[in-house]
Design an enzyme around this catalytic site. Sequence first.
Site, PDB file in Angstrom:
ATOM      1  N   GLU A   1      34.681 -36.793 -32.902  1.00 22.43           N
ATOM      2  CA  GLU A   1      34.911 -37.180 -31.503  1.00 22.43           C
ATOM      3  C   GLU A   1      35.414 -35.959 -30.757  1.00 22.43           C
ATOM      4  OE1 GLU A   1      35.998 -41.886 -31.535  1.00 22.43           O
ATOM      5  OE2 GLU A   1      37.559 -40.517 -32.250  1.00 22.43           O
TER       6      GLU A   1
ATOM      7  N   GLY B   1      47.190 -38.340 -24.241  1.00 29.12           N
ATOM      8  CA  GLY B   1      47.637 -39.689 -24.550  1.00 29.12           C
ATOM      9  C   GLY B   1      47.311 -40.691 -23.461  1.00 29.12           C
TER      10      GLY B   1
ATOM     11  N   ARG C   1      42.846 -42.484 -40.170  1.00 32.51           N
ATOM     12  CA  ARG C   1      42.766 -41.211 -40.895  1.00 32.51           C
ATOM     13  C   ARG C   1      42.394 -40.077 -39.926  1.00 32.51           C
ATOM     14  NH1 ARG C   1      40.084 -44.967 -44.385  1.00 32.51           N
ATOM     15  NH2 ARG C   1      41.244 -45.303 -46.341  1.00 32.51           N
ATOM     16  N   GLU C   2      43.019 -40.060 -38.762  1.00 31.59           N
ATOM     17  CA  GLU C   2      42.662 -39.074 -37.747  1.00 31.59           C
ATOM     18  C   GLU C   2      43.230 -37.688 -38.057  1.00 31.59           C
ATOM     19  OE1 GLU C   2      44.368 -41.866 -37.115  1.00 31.59           O
ATOM     20  OE2 GLU C   2      43.304 -43.075 -35.613  1.00 31.59           O
TER      21      GLU C   2
ATOM     22  N   GLU D   1      32.561 -45.385 -41.768  1.00 28.98           N
ATOM     23  CA  GLU D   1      32.226 -44.550 -40.604  1.00 28.98           C
ATOM     24  C   GLU D   1      32.801 -43.160 -40.809  1.00 28.98           C
ATOM     25  OE1 GLU D   1      32.034 -46.584 -36.750  1.00 28.98           O
ATOM     26  OE2 GLU D   1      33.392 -45.030 -35.992  1.00 28.98           O
TER      27      GLU D   1
ATOM     28  N   ARG E   1      54.702 -42.359 -38.278  1.00 32.12           N
ATOM     29  CA  ARG E   1      53.647 -43.362 -38.062  1.00 32.12           C
ATOM     30  C   ARG E   1      53.536 -44.314 -39.252  1.00 32.12           C
ATOM     31  NH1 ARG E   1      47.233 -41.726 -37.369  1.00 32.12           N
ATOM     32  NH2 ARG E   1      46.393 -43.856 -37.266  1.00 32.12           N
TER      33      ARG E   1
ATOM     34  N   ASP F   1      33.395 -39.853 -38.387  1.00 33.37           N
ATOM     35  CA  ASP F   1      33.370 -39.543 -36.954  1.00 33.37           C
ATOM     36  C   ASP F   1      33.704 -38.102 -36.613  1.00 33.37           C
ATOM     37  OD1 ASP F   1      33.016 -42.258 -36.537  1.00 33.37           O
ATOM     38  OD2 ASP F   1      35.090 -42.630 -35.996  1.00 33.37           O
TER      39      ASP F   1
ATOM     40  N   SER G   1      41.785 -43.920 -21.364  1.00 30.67           N
ATOM     41  CA  SER G   1      43.004 -44.672 -21.674  1.00 30.67           C
ATOM     42  C   SER G   1      43.811 -44.020 -22.790  1.00 30.67           C
ATOM     43  CB  SER G   1      42.645 -46.115 -22.064  1.00 30.67           C
ATOM     44  OG  SER G   1      41.875 -46.128 -23.261  1.00 30.67           O
TER      45      SER G   1
END
Length: 295
Positions: A111, A205, A135-136, A107, A281, A109, A200
């Site tokens: 967003e 956040g 992988r944002e 995918e 993270r 993306d 959400s």
Amino acid sequence: MHNYQKLMIALIGLLMLGMVQISIASVVSTGDFNKDFFVMWSPSHVNTSADGRTRSLKLDQESGSGFSTNQMFLFGQIDMQIKLVPGRSAGTVVAYYLTSDQPNRDEVDFEFLGNVVGRPYIIQTNIYADGFDDREERIKLWFDPTKDFHTYSILWNLHQIVFMVDSIPIRLYRNHADKGVAYPRWQPMSLKATIWNGDSWATGGGRDKIDWSKGPFIASFRNYKIDACIWKGNARFCRAESSSNWWNTEQFSTLTSTQRRWFKWVRKYHMIYDYCQDNQRFQNKLPKECSLPKY
């Protein structure tokens, strides 16, 4: 000699068939949403102009909405002009993406994360490869994307994936499969666009919820172009270097010098999150691609 002639005719026939299949691999879309796409859900929340050239998606308390291409593709470039939700859009998510819809899906993306009035829209990009994401990246746009249409593009080829805004590259993901890094390169993907409730997590956040009194929330789409290899069941045709598969040629294997300057500008002044810099993270074990070159 007779058998030799038959053999040559057969070989020429196979060659011609291959050329025909490669020549039809690239498609320039019709520009008509009614012909190239189908409505995935909530048709009452999808509005298309009489000529099929403009489409809008609506989100309210009842439902979101979305549409998808009829075809699937393996490599190419897609462009879509989008005007995002005006006013208080906190909690809303407009997604524009390629996806294989498989359990181990690939995918790519875009967003668009809505915000409260006075704060900029945020673009989050993400890449799934063989079912894994995390992988944002996020950037703040340098213009108001609710005032007018802007062009959002994805170039996807054997060498790299490039996310672009008005032709300015904002993100690169290089094919380092030979070094053990997963890369979308075998699964065909369809192009989808959706609007939905993401309050959400999407804004602050999850602190800033959707204010339904400000709805309905509407995003508009127009002037799309899909120049890509239509999936016919054989990856070989889409992976070939040919005039039809222009995106796989050496010219598009990396950014130009001008594109690199724009890319560095975006990263320096507009990036607000990069997974490759999030040691906490990943507990100081960043994904392998983070240490490999982007160009």
